[in-house]
Design a protein around this motif. Structure first.
Motif, PDB file in Angstrom:
ATOM      1  N   TYR A 180      -8.607  -5.545  -0.410  1.00  0.00           N
ATOM      2  CA  TYR A 180      -7.359  -5.314  -1.167  1.00  0.00           C
ATOM      3  C   TYR A 180      -7.322  -5.648  -2.672  1.00  0.00           C
ATOM      4  CZ  TYR A 180      -5.703  -4.831   3.546  1.00  0.00           C
ATOM      5  OH  TYR A 180      -5.427  -4.097   4.760  1.00  0.00           O
TER       6      TYR A 180
ATOM      7  N   ARG B 275     -10.274  -1.059   0.204  1.00  0.00           N
ATOM      8  CA  ARG B 275     -11.667  -0.512   0.107  1.00  0.00           C
ATOM      9  C   ARG B 275     -12.283  -1.191   1.505  1.00  0.00           C
ATOM     10  NH1 ARG B 275     -16.741  -2.383  -1.430  1.00  0.00           N
ATOM     11  NH2 ARG B 275     -15.847  -4.185  -2.377  1.00  0.00           N
TER      12      ARG B 275
ATOM     13  N   ARG C 286      -3.441  -2.192  -7.655  1.00  0.00           N
ATOM     14  CA  ARG C 286      -3.875  -0.710  -7.984  1.00  0.00           C
ATOM     15  C   ARG C 286      -3.683  -0.268  -9.286  1.00  0.00           C
ATOM     16  NH1 ARG C 286      -2.544   4.179  -3.935  1.00  0.00           N
ATOM     17  NH2 ARG C 286      -4.358   5.600  -4.622  1.00  0.00           N
TER      18      ARG C 286
ATOM     19  N   ARG D 263       0.857  -1.102   0.225  1.00  0.00           N
ATOM     20  CA  ARG D 263       0.116   0.031  -0.050  1.00  0.00           C
ATOM     21  C   ARG D 263       0.975   1.228   0.002  1.00  0.00           C
ATOM     22  NH1 ARG D 263      -4.113   0.475   4.373  1.00  0.00           N
ATOM     23  NH2 ARG D 263      -4.532   2.346   3.243  1.00  0.00           N
TER      24      ARG D 263
ATOM     25  N   GLY E  60      -4.369  -0.953  -3.465  1.00  0.00           N
ATOM     26  CA  GLY E  60      -5.574  -0.229  -2.778  1.00  0.00           C
ATOM     27  C   GLY E  60      -6.471  -1.009  -2.000  1.00  0.00           C
TER      28      GLY E  60
END
Length: 119
Positions: A90, A82, A93, A74, A80
């Protein structure tokens, strides 16, 4: 005249170099992917969102280790997260990151199996 004696050519090449900040960010991303556990995590996250419990089960690695690796990924901008209620989901990204992970593992597969490269 030798190529090393042509400062104009060297200057053209120098102008094509990426900015130092871009190279540093890319180097950090590649350092993060150089760890086998993190690369495996990224492979799983390329195809969609997963919570820590699912990732622990898939990798067979201790929960604290998976959480630590996810935190590093990260911070490097590769993963990313949420929130869905109390669950954290996860994912890899962005398309560039997904393609990077996919391509490096496909390239490794070619190398390991001896399959010819394709252009």
């Amino acid at each position: 005249m030798y190529a090393r004696d042509n400062p104009a050519g060297a200057n053209d090449l120098q102008q094509r170099l990426p900015a130092d900040s871009q190279v540093e960010a890319a180097s950090e991303m590649l350092r993060m992917l150089a760890d086998g556990t993190r690369l495996r995590l990224m492979w799983l996250l390329v195809d969609g969102e997963h919570d820590v419990t699912a990732l622990v089960a898939a990798l067979g690695v201790a929960r604290p280790a998976v959480s630590q690796h996810l935190g590093k990924l990260r911070l490097a901008g590769l993963v990313g997260v949420r929130r869905e209620g109390r669950r954290a989901l996860y994912r890899a990204r962005g398309g560039h990151v997904r393609r990077l992970v996919t391509e490096v593992l496909y390239a490794a597969s070619h190398q390991v199996t001896g399959t010819p490269e394709h252009d």
